[in-house]
Design a protein around this motif. Structure first.
Motif, PDB file in Angstrom:
ATOM      1  N   PRO A  18       8.144  77.495  56.577  1.00 48.13           N
ATOM      2  CA  PRO A  18       8.750  77.266  55.265  1.00 48.13           C
ATOM      3  C   PRO A  18       8.448  78.394  54.290  1.00 48.13           C
ATOM      4  O   PRO A  18       7.385  79.010  54.330  1.00 48.13           O
ATOM      5  N   VAL A  19       9.418  78.646  53.406  1.00 49.26           N
ATOM      6  CA  VAL A  19       9.273  79.675  52.377  1.00 49.26           C
ATOM      7  C   VAL A  19       9.128  79.032  51.003  1.00 49.26           C
ATOM      8  O   VAL A  19       8.121  79.212  50.318  1.00 49.26           O
ATOM      9  N   THR A  20      10.142  78.288  50.574  1.00 46.51           N
ATOM     10  CA  THR A  20      10.120  77.656  49.262  1.00 46.51           C
ATOM     11  C   THR A  20      11.193  76.598  49.195  1.00 46.51           C
ATOM     12  O   THR A  20      12.152  76.633  49.966  1.00 46.51           O
ATOM     13  N   ALA A  21      11.025  75.670  48.283  1.00 44.69           N
ATOM     14  CA  ALA A  21      12.083  74.712  47.955  1.00 44.69           C
ATOM     15  C   ALA A  21      12.853  75.283  46.772  1.00 44.69           C
ATOM     16  O   ALA A  21      12.317  75.423  45.674  1.00 44.69           O
ATOM     17  N   ALA A  22      14.130  75.590  47.000  1.00 50.27           N
ATOM     18  CA  ALA A  22      14.887  76.338  45.997  1.00 50.27           C
ATOM     19  C   ALA A  22      15.413  75.475  44.861  1.00 50.27           C
ATOM     20  O   ALA A  22      15.641  75.975  43.760  1.00 50.27           O
ATOM     21  N   LEU A  23      15.627  74.189  45.108  1.00 52.83           N
ATOM     22  CA  LEU A  23      16.272  73.325  44.112  1.00 52.83           C
ATOM     23  C   LEU A  23      15.249  72.391  43.494  1.00 52.83           C
ATOM     24  O   LEU A  23      14.698  71.518  44.166  1.00 52.83           O
ATOM     25  N   LYS A  24      15.012  72.565  42.220  1.00 53.80           N
ATOM     26  CA  LYS A  24      14.035  71.741  41.507  1.00 53.80           C
ATOM     27  C   LYS A  24      14.695  70.687  40.621  1.00 53.80           C
ATOM     28  O   LYS A  24      14.161  69.603  40.431  1.00 53.80           O
ATOM     29  N   THR A  25      15.844  71.000  40.037  1.00 50.84           N
ATOM     30  CA  THR A  25      16.498  70.107  39.080  1.00 50.84           C
ATOM     31  C   THR A  25      17.431  69.146  39.795  1.00 50.84           C
ATOM     32  O   THR A  25      18.338  69.576  40.506  1.00 50.84           O
ATOM     33  N   PRO A  26      17.243  67.826  39.639  1.00 50.28           N
ATOM     34  CA  PRO A  26      18.123  66.869  40.312  1.00 50.28           C
ATOM     35  C   PRO A  26      19.575  67.005  39.857  1.00 50.28           C
ATOM     36  O   PRO A  26      19.869  66.995  38.653  1.00 50.28           O
ATOM     37  N   ILE A  27      20.473  67.150  40.839  1.00 49.27           N
ATOM     38  CA  ILE A  27      21.908  67.203  40.566  1.00 49.27           C
ATOM     39  C   ILE A  27      22.651  66.179  41.418  1.00 49.27           C
ATOM     40  O   ILE A  27      23.870  66.207  41.500  1.00 49.27           O
ATOM     41  N   GLY A  28      21.882  65.270  42.054  1.00 55.43           N
ATOM     42  CA  GLY A  28      22.489  64.255  42.899  1.00 55.43           C
ATOM     43  C   GLY A  28      22.119  64.462  44.350  1.00 55.43           C
ATOM     44  O   GLY A  28      21.244  65.260  44.690  1.00 55.43           O
ATOM     45  N   SER A  29      22.791  63.731  45.219  1.00 59.19           N
ATOM     46  CA  SER A  29      22.547  63.833  46.652  1.00 59.19           C
ATOM     47  C   SER A  29      23.185  65.109  47.190  1.00 59.19           C
ATOM     48  O   SER A  29      24.389  65.318  47.043  1.00 59.19           O
ATOM     49  N   VAL A  30      22.387  65.966  47.812  1.00 64.96           N
ATOM     50  CA  VAL A  30      22.809  67.311  48.219  1.00 64.96           C
ATOM     51  C   VAL A  30      23.317  67.290  49.654  1.00 64.96           C
ATOM     52  O   VAL A  30      22.589  66.910  50.578  1.00 64.96           O
ATOM     53  N   TRP A  31      24.565  67.730  49.847  1.00 58.67           N
ATOM     54  CA  TRP A  31      25.201  67.749  51.162  1.00 58.67           C
ATOM     55  C   TRP A  31      25.595  69.175  51.534  1.00 58.67           C
ATOM     56  O   TRP A  31      26.253  69.878  50.768  1.00 58.67           O
ATOM     57  N   ALA A  32      25.246  69.606  52.728  1.00 53.74           N
ATOM     58  CA  ALA A  32      25.771  70.804  53.388  1.00 53.74           C
ATOM     59  C   ALA A  32      25.891  72.019  52.463  1.00 53.74           C
ATOM     60  O   ALA A  32      26.985  72.438  52.098  1.00 53.74           O
ATOM     61  N   PRO A  33      24.757  72.634  52.104  1.00 56.71           N
ATOM     62  CA  PRO A  33      24.794  73.819  51.241  1.00 56.71           C
ATOM     63  C   PRO A  33      25.213  75.058  52.028  1.00 56.71           C
ATOM     64  O   PRO A  33      25.361  75.032  53.254  1.00 56.71           O
ATOM     65  N   GLU A  34      25.382  76.151  51.309  1.00 53.43           N
ATOM     66  CA  GLU A  34      25.697  77.446  51.920  1.00 53.43           C
ATOM     67  C   GLU A  34      24.748  78.492  51.357  1.00 53.43           C
ATOM     68  O   GLU A  34      24.682  78.705  50.135  1.00 53.43           O
ATOM     69  N   LEU A  35      24.000  79.168  52.230  1.00 47.41           N
ATOM     70  CA  LEU A  35      23.090  80.240  51.838  1.00 47.41           C
ATOM     71  C   LEU A  35      23.765  81.573  52.110  1.00 47.41           C
ATOM     72  O   LEU A  35      24.247  81.815  53.222  1.00 47.41           O
ATOM     73  N   ALA A  36      23.808  82.435  51.089  1.00 50.60           N
ATOM     74  CA  ALA A  36      24.518  83.712  51.221  1.00 50.60           C
ATOM     75  C   ALA A  36      23.760  84.796  50.466  1.00 50.60           C
ATOM     76  O   ALA A  36      22.952  84.525  49.573  1.00 50.60           O
ATOM     77  N   LYS A  37      24.051  86.050  50.837  1.00 51.51           N
ATOM     78  CA  LYS A  37      23.535  87.207  50.110  1.00 51.51           C
ATOM     79  C   LYS A  37      24.696  88.143  49.835  1.00 51.51           C
ATOM     80  O   LYS A  37      25.524  88.413  50.718  1.00 51.51           O
ATOM     81  N   HIS A  38      24.776  88.620  48.593  1.00 51.55           N
ATOM     82  CA  HIS A  38      25.863  89.524  48.222  1.00 51.55           C
ATOM     83  C   HIS A  38      25.332  90.547  47.236  1.00 51.55           C
ATOM     84  O   HIS A  38      24.762  90.198  46.197  1.00 51.55           O
ATOM     85  N   GLU A  39      25.478  91.808  47.594  1.00 53.77           N
ATOM     86  CA  GLU A  39      25.054  92.924  46.755  1.00 53.77           C
ATOM     87  C   GLU A  39      23.617  92.753  46.271  1.00 53.77           C
ATOM     88  O   GLU A  39      23.303  92.925  45.086  1.00 53.77           O
ATOM     89  N   GLY A  40      22.750  92.402  47.210  1.00 54.48           N
ATOM     90  CA  GLY A  40      21.321  92.347  46.936  1.00 54.48           C
ATOM     91  C   GLY A  40      20.820  91.070  46.308  1.00 54.48           C
ATOM     92  O   GLY A  40      19.608  90.939  46.071  1.00 54.48           O
ATOM     93  N   ARG A  41      21.705  90.115  46.032  1.00 53.21           N
ATOM     94  CA  ARG A  41      21.287  88.872  45.388  1.00 53.21           C
ATOM     95  C   ARG A  41      21.545  87.696  46.333  1.00 53.21           C
ATOM     96  O   ARG A  41      22.491  87.699  47.111  1.00 53.21           O
ATOM     97  N   TYR A  42      20.695  86.682  46.240  1.00 50.01           N
ATOM     98  CA  TYR A  42      20.791  85.506  47.094  1.00 50.01           C
ATOM     99  C   TYR A  42      21.462  84.363  46.326  1.00 50.01           C
ATOM    100  O   TYR A  42      21.213  84.178  45.122  1.00 50.01           O
ATOM    101  N   TYR A  43      22.275  83.598  47.054  1.00 48.33           N
ATOM    102  CA  TYR A  43      23.031  82.501  46.449  1.00 48.33           C
ATOM    103  C   TYR A  43      22.912  81.255  47.321  1.00 48.33           C
ATOM    104  O   TYR A  43      22.889  81.345  48.551  1.00 48.33           O
ATOM    105  N   LEU A  44      22.853  80.114  46.673  1.00 43.32           N
ATOM    106  CA  LEU A  44      22.981  78.830  47.351  1.00 43.32           C
ATOM    107  C   LEU A  44      24.092  78.047  46.673  1.00 43.32           C
ATOM    108  O   LEU A  44      24.015  77.757  45.466  1.00 43.32           O
ATOM    109  N   TYR A  45      25.131  77.734  47.446  1.00 42.07           N
ATOM    110  CA  TYR A  45      26.234  76.905  46.947  1.00 42.07           C
ATOM    111  C   TYR A  45      25.994  75.483  47.434  1.00 42.07           C
ATOM    112  O   TYR A  45      25.805  75.244  48.636  1.00 42.07           O
ATOM    113  N   ILE A  46      25.987  74.527  46.494  1.00 41.56           N
ATOM    114  CA  ILE A  46      25.397  73.218  46.751  1.00 41.56           C
ATOM    115  C   ILE A  46      26.362  72.094  46.365  1.00 41.56           C
ATOM    116  O   ILE A  46      26.582  71.835  45.172  1.00 41.56           O
TER     117      ILE A  46
END
Length: 540
Positions: free
Chosen positions: A109-137
């Motif tokens: 394990p590295v880290t838990a990325a999502l701290k703020t509750p936004i509801g039940s999380v289904w099937a995210p997408e982890l991506a990197k673009h131009e040096g930055r990391y993204y999670l679509y949730i």
């Protein structure tokens, strides 16, 4: 049944019988031990930390799952020689635990990325673009659903607060960059939406771009449910990998289909070999295999990760599976791992590598997000908890496990034992559970001078051992879906078996919904405070 001949009629009746039997304890036992069914008892995983099963067999091969327990909808990012992966975290917060690997078999394990509750999380997408990391949730509250994005300059974080993309009608985003550099999210149902260059907002309306391949109507599936699109580019082609057939339901339902196009704008050509992955029979080791991500691994070899239910163990949730693939001369790819019931050659043998983490906890450090997570928390849930001198202090909340946001962890073993010291104030009730969701859980609670038994999500009083007061050590043994409970009033020197044992193989999604798993959990309900210490886990 009009229009059916005798053979078809018998086949239809047989399928109906299978459907009725799948969720029964008898079938679960049959799938493990009966000579008339597949017997998987000879599969041997290598014991890891606390005896937890690990895929790496230590001889250059591995045996699935690569991450045991409820790790569904894997999204994998290759970043140089490093691989990162996260999964659906549903109602658990902190959520979206990111894992790291060098060899695709051993993960830490590295880290838990999502701290703020936004509801039940289904099937995210982890991506990197131009040096930055993204999670679509994708996430959903009972009265609100959307897709959010968080981003970070480093995979370790800090990750931003969630940004709402205002996509209430879709799930399962798949990030891709088109041939002209435009960023898109492909979505469930064959739709997509264009993103702004920074990836933090929509740049247009949702559009329908693909009609997914459809299986024959006589196949035994849960529902059509085209979802989980993953987009890759290889050579002159874009490939779209989609799941259809429903995520749970019949074991033969979930499957992987592929389409390709020379342009991100289509047209999309379906693979003539669809579906490329599908559970063919209830006798297979892994059920409902789907939601795949293909990627290039070490030494130019290609792989895909996806999830599946383990035969007889719906209670463990959907587990992460790894399979080699090969490219054909006509530009499609094919799986090479069979039904994944046998060991496979590792992608890269780096010698002994660490994998997983200990679930035993002396509560001296904060393991929330890595191990522990609240179920369905309020925004200020973390304020209920403090650690002091090896003791986890938890303010009581609600009246039962169903409404007190239990603190749970994910177990990936078919058999295990957990123990914990529990102490309660007046007015409080606390204990150990096998927790599925607010409707379905089992275990034992302690209130001053009495015990409370939980079964089927219901509760009633239990016979108290002699000398019981405000403190007790509790033990839950989950032996292949049979729960046995013990109590100790002398700090574990002697144990008394609780008078009721429970069969819990039906505590899963096909009974209670929510796509979760049966998890060891701590709970504190009522008033005042409960204190937990010396939590131990041991695979059996």
């Amino acid at each position: 049944m009009p229009g059916l001949n005798r053979r078809q009629l018998l086949g239809s009746l047989a399928l109906s019988a299978v459907a009725g039997a799948l969720s029964s304890p008898v079938f679960a036992q049959c799938s493990r031990a009966s000579s008339s069914c597949a017997d998987w008892s000879n599969l041997k995983w290598r014991p890891g930390i606390e005896g937890q099963r690990r895929a790496d067999l230590g001889n250059g091969t591995f045996l699935n799952p690569i991450v045991a327990g409820d790790r569904p909808d894997p999204t994998l990012l290759r970043d140089g020689d490093d691989y990162y992966m996260t999964h659906s975290s549903f109602d658990a917060y902190p959520g979206l635990l990111i894992w790291h690997s060098k060899d695709l078999v051993n993960w830490r394990p590295v880290t838990a990325a999502l701290k703020t509750p936004i509801g039940s999380v289904w099937a995210p997408e982890l991506a990197k673009h131009e040096g930055r990391y993204y999670l679509y949730i994708p996430a959903r509250f009972p009265n609100r659903r959307s897709i959010y994005v968080i981003h970070a300059p480093s995979i370790e974080g800090p990750w931003s607060e969630p940004i709402d993309l205002d996509l209430p009608d879709h799930i399962d985003p798949g990030h891709v960059v088109g041939e002209d550099g435009t960023r898109y999210l492909f979505l469930s149902g064959g739709d997509r939406v264009r993103l702004t260059p920074d990836g933090l907002a929509k740049a247009g309306a949702v559009e329908h771009v693909y009609d997914p391949w459809h299986y024959p109507e006589n196949w035994v599936v849960e529902s059509f449910s085209p979802e989980g699109p993953k987009l890759i580019r290889r050579g002159d082609w874009f490939y779209m990998i989609t799941a259809v057939g429903g995520t749970a339901g019949p074991p033969t339902g979930h499957m992987v289909i592929v389409a390709r196009s020379r342009s991100i704008n289509g047209p999309w050509e379906n693979d003539p070999g669809n579906p490329i992955v599908k559970t063919q029979s209830v006798s297979e080791k892994w059920w409902s295999r789907g939601h795949a991500t293909p990627f290039e691994g070490p030494n130019g070899q290609w792989w895909m990760v996806y999830h599946g239910y383990e035969n007889g163990f719906w209670t463990l949730g959907r587990q992460t599976l790894l399979e080699p693939i090969e490219w054909t001369k006509d530009g499609w790819f094919r799986p090479k791992g069979g039904d994944l019931s046998a060991p496979l050659k590792k992608p890269l043998d780096l010698g002994e590598q660490p994998h997983g983490f200990a679930l035993s906890d002396d509560f001296s450090t904060d393991k929330f997000g890595i191990q522990w997570a609240f179920y369905d928390p309020a925004p200020n849930e973390a304020a209920r908890v403090r650690r002091e001198g090896g003791v986890l202090h938890v303010k009581a909340k609600g009246t039962t496990p169903s409404n007190c946001s239990p603190i749970a962890c994910i177990a990936g073993d078919q058999a295990y034992r957990v123990e914990c010291d529990v102490e309660v104030d007046d007015g409080a009730e606390a204990g150990l559970l096998l927790f599925y969701n607010r409707r379905l859980y089992a275990g034992l609670g302690l209130a001053p001078n009495k015990l409370v038994m939980h079964r089927y999500g219901l509760q009633r009083g239990g016979r108290a051992p002699q000398g019981l007061g405000r403190k007790c050590r509790l033990r839950l043994t989950n032996d292949r879906n049979v729960l046995t409970i013990h109590t100790s009033t002398d700090d574990g020197k002697t144990w008394e078996k609780f008078g009721v044992q429970m069969e819990v193989s039906g505590y899963h999604h096909n009974v209670a919904g929510d796509f979760l798993s049966l998890r060891p959990a701590l709970y504190a309900a009522g008033k005042g405070e409960a204190r937990f210490s010396n939590f131990t886990y041991q695979a059996l």
